[in-house]
Design an enzyme around this catalytic site. Sequence first.
Site, PDB file in Angstrom:
ATOM      1  N   CYS A  81       0.869  -1.181   0.000  1.00 18.09           N
ATOM      2  CA  CYS A  81       0.000   0.000   0.000  1.00 18.09           C
ATOM      3  C   CYS A  81       0.904   1.229   0.000  1.00 18.09           C
ATOM      4  O   CYS A  81       1.639   1.455   0.956  1.00 18.09           O
ATOM      5  CB  CYS A  81      -0.894   0.002   1.241  1.00 18.09           C
ATOM      6  SG  CYS A  81      -2.169   1.265   1.158  1.00 18.09           S
ATOM      7  N   GLU A 124      -4.743  -8.202  -3.795  1.00 19.46           N
ATOM      8  CA  GLU A 124      -5.105  -8.040  -2.379  1.00 19.46           C
ATOM      9  C   GLU A 124      -4.354  -6.853  -1.806  1.00 19.46           C
ATOM     10  O   GLU A 124      -3.227  -6.564  -2.207  1.00 19.46           O
ATOM     11  CB  GLU A 124      -4.733  -9.332  -1.637  1.00 19.46           C
ATOM     12  CG  GLU A 124      -4.953  -9.299  -0.132  1.00 19.46           C
ATOM     13  CD  GLU A 124      -3.676  -9.093   0.687  1.00 19.46           C
ATOM     14  OE1 GLU A 124      -3.764  -9.177   1.920  1.00 19.46           O
ATOM     15  OE2 GLU A 124      -2.600  -8.826   0.117  1.00 19.46           O
ATOM     16  N   ARG A 171      -8.775 -10.627  10.292  1.00 20.00           N
ATOM     17  CA  ARG A 171      -7.857  -9.974   9.345  1.00 20.00           C
ATOM     18  C   ARG A 171      -8.688  -9.430   8.202  1.00 20.00           C
ATOM     19  O   ARG A 171      -9.250 -10.175   7.420  1.00 20.00           O
ATOM     20  CB  ARG A 171      -6.817 -10.982   8.853  1.00 20.00           C
ATOM     21  CG  ARG A 171      -5.581 -10.347   8.221  1.00 20.00           C
ATOM     22  CD  ARG A 171      -4.523 -11.406   7.934  1.00 20.00           C
ATOM     23  NE  ARG A 171      -3.277 -10.830   7.475  1.00 20.00           N
ATOM     24  CZ  ARG A 171      -2.296 -10.392   8.265  1.00 20.00           C
ATOM     25  NH1 ARG A 171      -2.429 -10.446   9.574  1.00 20.00           N
ATOM     26  NH2 ARG A 171      -1.193  -9.892   7.763  1.00 20.00           N
ATOM     27  N   ARG A 173      -9.101  -7.395   4.794  1.00 21.08           N
ATOM     28  CA  ARG A 173      -8.342  -7.010   3.601  1.00 21.08           C
ATOM     29  C   ARG A 173      -9.310  -6.762   2.445  1.00 21.08           C
ATOM     30  O   ARG A 173     -10.394  -7.331   2.411  1.00 21.08           O
ATOM     31  CB  ARG A 173      -7.357  -8.116   3.187  1.00 21.08           C
ATOM     32  CG  ARG A 173      -6.218  -8.360   4.185  1.00 21.08           C
ATOM     33  CD  ARG A 173      -5.238  -7.200   4.205  1.00 21.08           C
ATOM     34  NE  ARG A 173      -4.097  -7.419   5.083  1.00 21.08           N
ATOM     35  CZ  ARG A 173      -4.022  -7.014   6.342  1.00 21.08           C
ATOM     36  NH1 ARG A 173      -5.060  -6.410   6.908  1.00 21.08           N
ATOM     37  NH2 ARG A 173      -2.922  -7.206   7.058  1.00 21.08           N
TER      38      ARG A 173
END
Length: 415
Positions: A81, A124, A171, A173
Amino acid sequence: MQQLKVCELFAGVGGFRLGLENTEHYKVVWSNQWEPSTKMQHASLVYEARFGAENHSNTNIETVETIEIPDHDILVGGFPCQDYSVATSLKNSKGLIGKKGVLWWSIHRILSEKKNKPKYLFLENVDRLLKSPSTQRGRDFAVMLRSLSDLGYAVEWRVINAAEYGMPQRRRRVFFLAYLKGSAIHSKLKNTPPADWILHDGTFCDSFPLEQTAQNLVSFELDKDLVALSNTFNNKKSLSPFLNAGVCIEGKVTTLKTTPSFDEKRTVLSDILEKDDIAPEYYIDEADLPKWEYLKGSKKEIRKTKAGFEYNYSEGSMVFPDALDQPSRTIITGEGGKSPSRFKHVVQTPKGLRRLLPIELERLNMFPDNHTKLDGISDAKRAFFMGNALVVGIVEKVGASLFRKITEIEKQVQS
């Protein structure tokens, strides 16, 4: 249908490969893993130990010529990112460049230069992508969607929290799938009402069912000029327009807020714990307990910067030790090592409080036991890998759904 050929970028220790190859419908034909900040390429060493060195590249992807990458059906990867802003290159007013070192543009370059583009993409990222940067919320994702539209791809995305679908770790995502113009699935998506695709007919809802919240559909067009889009997208609003599920076809975005629909068995932290033969260094020393309690506890205190400026600092308490009857908290890269920390997992056992073992962290990401165990790889490094990894079970389920969807739609087209 025969196996789909996969190119795996930013491969880490191979989470995408494990998930896809577990379905037996995919075969990785080329992979790349490069860690820019370290001399020793630990993740790549693990990858090669598990899958072999053949067709694996341990070179900075920015320097890999597109011609070196074999043709493939699907490109996959969990890319970093970063700041995805766009600029016009000085040499060519039509040439678009992102900042050097921003790895999204390496994906973009490969897709631009490939004569036989992959029909499918499966990518992802952290869900922050949908609302970054803070000055233009959603701009980075908008740039990505527009550039994929320009390359001929329709996109569907979903924010998935593994624990909400029975997996052992919380988690969250964002995953997105893209379908190239000319593929049967692209045509099907284009001719299906967007809300129907998101809620009933798409690939993600096949493996991860959902319900629409009361919120209405949000639709908008992305500026065709990528530089203008980068400079002006959402620059007057505080919230991102991108919700947790959506599609983008030819620059037109449709997005809505959804909630998971799941009532099957759930795995919790206690299910993955080892019971015997725990090395002594994993137990918390009594002398260190106050430090752990302080770091995990709530705080309201005055702190000083290095320059001597005083400021009020506050944070809430965390569950300590971690709840055994719930999925675990998100693993982060700093999980390893003995030193007390607010974010490391600590569990209560009959012999006392202890940290999680590397094998337990692997189980929380649904990797095979000891996948990252290798001579010369420390336990702290193994924990770091899992902080960076994705949940293999999500990839496996989406991969199975995608293959099913492609087969089903191609059969309909042929009949």
